[in-house]
Motif scaffolding. Structure first.
Motif, PDB file in Angstrom:
ATOM      1  N   TYR A 158      36.213  33.198  45.182  1.00 48.60           N
ATOM      2  CA  TYR A 158      36.830  34.180  45.286  1.00 48.60           C
ATOM      3  C   TYR A 158      35.884  35.309  46.273  1.00 48.60           C
ATOM      4  CZ  TYR A 158      39.062  38.779  44.171  1.00 48.60           C
ATOM      5  OH  TYR A 158      39.896  40.063  44.369  1.00 48.60           O
ATOM      6  N   SER A 201      42.093  42.332  39.504  1.00 42.69           N
ATOM      7  CA  SER A 201      41.408  41.231  40.228  1.00 42.69           C
ATOM      8  C   SER A 201      40.808  40.345  38.996  1.00 42.69           C
ATOM      9  CB  SER A 201      40.273  41.662  41.237  1.00 42.69           C
ATOM     10  OG  SER A 201      40.870  42.804  42.008  1.00 42.69           O
ATOM     11  N   ASN A 208      43.282  38.492  37.501  1.00 39.79           N
ATOM     12  CA  ASN A 208      43.772  37.334  38.319  1.00 39.79           C
ATOM     13  C   ASN A 208      42.759  35.944  38.422  1.00 39.79           C
ATOM     14  OD1 ASN A 208      45.322  36.209  40.154  1.00 39.79           O
ATOM     15  ND2 ASN A 208      45.348  38.049  41.490  1.00 39.79           N
TER      16      ASN A 208
END
Ligand code: ADP
Ligand code: MG
Length: 447
Positions: A361, A432, A435
């Protein structure tokens, strides 16, 4: 000195000192144990020295030596033949160092000698040794914490075994927090709480293993709190173990947490590869089967967080070798231990997969996350990966620290707190991270 001290005190301490020898300007006094030596020497040495100076007009140094006094029947004889001396010095008869019964819950095989010390455990080991030599004097209370199978029970029971041998007049009591809880509940049922309390309040050294068991048990905690205060005020030695740092315990009264951590806190880290090998070699000593270095190294590489599992691997191979009368080759070891190792791999995989997802990420490498770099672009992802590991796995901060390149559990705790703070104040960060958590969980399922 006797005339200036309360009778109880002189019976307890002064009567245990005897003459052991002397030379020019030096008097050597014998005491029956290290514990008594340290007590007597801190409490009375100065008085003895100045009294001697007064009596002889010269400076006389005083030294103590530890000499076991056998509970000999001759001392009775001596009393009979020298009644005058007894009367003259007006001393109470020498109290027999009364031996206390050994605690049946202490396993004799847990000794300091059989504990292999590595960098991971040297501090904890030395603290325990110091306690065993001088219970109640320094390091009180002591809390040892660390993951499963790292030797907490071994160390705490070594303290018990050592004291029972060296100072048998001290009452040592060992229990797990679970036993303590069960005894307490049973004593209420049978209306025997006074007996229960008495057992614990009589202890000179109280060793309580696995206090994390007290989570959510309010009334047992309350009882423990009183036992603690009673003994602590009387300068009795208290030692506790816990499988995680105290502030990670849930549903434990703050006042009790505060007691547990009041003295010295030491953590046991997982052993490094060298130490694991040393432990394996030690465990092979005295075993009938020969296990080659190659095989030991194979085990040492595969089992990296738990000494109990190291032992279990060895035991399995030795049983195999004995039953089939075969030498253990590396192939046999692989075959026999395969199933055990693939399971444990799966567990640590979960932290690895979190690290991979987070690294992806942020477009950095997993090695950066585990590595030493401290640039902002690495530190932030690292903290997030630690936070996620803490949130979605059962690993303790100690274990997570280990997986993140051998970091300290406090680093993990700090990271978790920082990220929690950010999640609360910044909705974008919060999203985030949610996620990432989903991705990490899916990543694991796909595997
Ligand atoms: P814990 O109480 O922390 O879960 P234990 O004290 O029960 O762990 O240890 C598990 C097993 O590993 C025991 O058999 C113990 O003797 C052994 N062990 C742990 N650490 C060591 C060590 N450093 N040296 C030798 N044996 C050890
Ligand atoms: Mg244990």
């Amino acid at each position: 000195m006797q005339s200036s001290l309360p009778e109880q005190e002189s019976v307890t301490w002064l009567n245990r000192i005897s003459y052991a020898g002397s030379d020019d300007h030096k008097l050597i006094l014998a005491v029956p144990s290290l514990f008594i030596r340290d007590y007597v020497s801190t409490q009375y040495k100065q008085t003895i020295t100045s009294l001697l100076h007064e009596l002889t007009g010269e400076p006389v140094a005083v030294e103590f030596t530890v000499k076991k006094v056998p509970a000999s029947p001759d001392s009775k004889e001596e009393e009979k033949t020298q009644p005058h001396r007894e009367a003259m010095v007006k001393s109470a008869p020498m109290p027999k160092a009364q031996k206390r019964p050994k605690d049946p819950n202490i396993n004799n095989s847990y000794q300091f000698d059989t504990f292999v010390v590595g960098d991971n455990s040297a501090f904890a080991y030395n603290v325990c040794m110091a306690i065993a030599k001088n219970p109640g004097v320094s390091y009180n209370p002591c809390l040892i914490y660390g993951g499963v199978g790292l030797g907490k029970t071994h160390l705490i029971q070594s303290i018990g075994n050592f004291i029972q041998e060296s100072t048998p007049e001290l009452q040592v009591v060992y229990v797990t927090a679970e036993m303590f809880t069960n005894e307490f509940i049973q004593s209420i049922g049978e209306e025997k709480t006074p007996q229960f309390r008495n057992k614990y309040r009589k202890a000179d050294v109280l060793l309580i293993d696995d206090i994390h068991f007290l989570q959510k048990k309010a009334s047992t905690q309350e009882e423990m709190f009183h036992v603690f205060n009673n003994l602590f005020e009387a300068n009795k030695q208290l030692v506790f173990t816990c499988d995680r740092p105290i502030n990670e315990l849930q549903d434990i009264a703050d006042r009790l947490k505060n007691r547990f951590t009041r003295g010295i806190n030491v953590d046991l880290q997982p052993p490094d590869f060298e130490t694991r090998l040393a432990i394996l070699r030690r465990k092979c000593e005295g075993k009938s089967s020969y296990i080659s270095s190659e095989v030991l190294e194979y085990i040492g590489k595969n089992v990296n967080t738990n000494v109990r599992d190291l032992e279990a691997s060895l035991t399995k191979l030795i049983a195999y070798s004995n039953l089939l009368n075969k030498e253990i080759t590396l192939d046999i070891a692989r075959e026999q231990l395969k199933s055990t190792y693939s399971m444990s791999k799966d567990q640590s995989m979960s932290i690895d997969s979190i690290i991979r997802v987070v690294a992806d990420y942020f477009n950095i490498s997993p090695y950066d996350i585990k590595g030493k770099k401290r640039t902002k672009s690495v530190v932030f992802p690292r903290q997030i990966a630690m936070y996620i590991s803490r949130t979605i796995t059962d690993f303790s901060t100690t274990e997570i620290g280990y997986e993140f390149g051998g970091r300290d559990h406090t680093t993990v705790m700090h990271s978790v707190q920082r990220v929690e703070g950010m999640i609360q104040s910044d909705i974008a960060v919060s999203n985030s991270i949610q996620n990432l958590i989903r991705q990490a969980q899916n990543f694991k399922r796909e595997k």
